[in-house]
Scaffold this active site. Structure first.
Site, PDB file in Angstrom:
ATOM      1  N   ARG A 201     105.219  24.799 101.116  1.00  0.00           N
ATOM      2  CA  ARG A 201     105.193  24.588 102.564  1.00  0.00           C
ATOM      3  C   ARG A 201     103.822  24.267 103.160  1.00  0.00           C
ATOM      4  NH1 ARG A 201     109.031  28.935 105.448  1.00  0.00           N
ATOM      5  NH2 ARG A 201     107.195  30.242 105.181  1.00  0.00           N
ATOM      6  N   ASP A 202     102.813  23.986 102.341  1.00  0.00           N
ATOM      7  CA  ASP A 202     101.507  23.600 102.882  1.00  0.00           C
ATOM      8  C   ASP A 202     100.767  22.684 101.903  1.00  0.00           C
ATOM      9  OD1 ASP A 202      99.436  23.518 104.747  1.00  0.00           O
ATOM     10  OD2 ASP A 202      98.457  25.320 103.969  1.00  0.00           O
ATOM     11  N   LEU A 203     101.480  21.717 101.348  1.00  0.00           N
ATOM     12  CA  LEU A 203     100.843  20.797 100.407  1.00  0.00           C
ATOM     13  C   LEU A 203     100.022  19.762 101.166  1.00  0.00           C
ATOM     14  CD1 LEU A 203     103.677  20.215  97.812  1.00  0.00           C
ATOM     15  CD2 LEU A 203     101.508  21.385  97.450  1.00  0.00           C
TER      16      LEU A 203
ATOM     17  N   ASN B 102      94.591  21.561  99.410  1.00  0.00           N
ATOM     18  CA  ASN B 102      95.209  22.628  98.619  1.00  0.00           C
ATOM     19  C   ASN B 102      95.523  22.185  97.195  1.00  0.00           C
ATOM     20  OD1 ASN B 102      95.077  24.421 100.727  1.00  0.00           O
ATOM     21  ND2 ASN B 102      97.145  24.037 101.424  1.00  0.00           N
TER      22      ASN B 102
END
Length: 83
Positions: free
Chosen positions: A48-50, A54
């Site tokens: 949920r935060d690619l 990251n």
């Protein structure tokens, strides 16, 4: 806790430093990213935060997915049930 040292830094910084990726580099990174996402999803994890910040690179520029602060564990059987 044991962590691997990713001395290649963030993918974002790698792209900024090199201005662009050649086709072979882009294909390698894409394949590694898709393989990593596939593994996570099969394990019931949604990142949920690619984003490039990251994605870290190790000594031979292999992608490592990091920062699971927003990740969510999915109960896989629940996804298969009809309502």
């Amino acid at each position: 806790m044991i962590m691997e040292h990713a001395n290649g830094g963030e993918l974002f910084d790698f792209i900024v430093r090199n201005t662009r990726l050649n086709e072979a580099q882009a294909a390698k990174f894409y394949w590694e990213l898709i393989s990593g996402i596939e593994y996570l999803h099969k394990s019931g994890v949604c990142h949920r935060d690619l984003k490039p910040e990251n994605l870290l690179l190790d000594y031979d520029n292999t992608l490592k997915i990091v920062d699971f602060g927003l990740a969510h564990h999915l109960a896989l059987p629940d996804l298969m049930q009809e309502e």
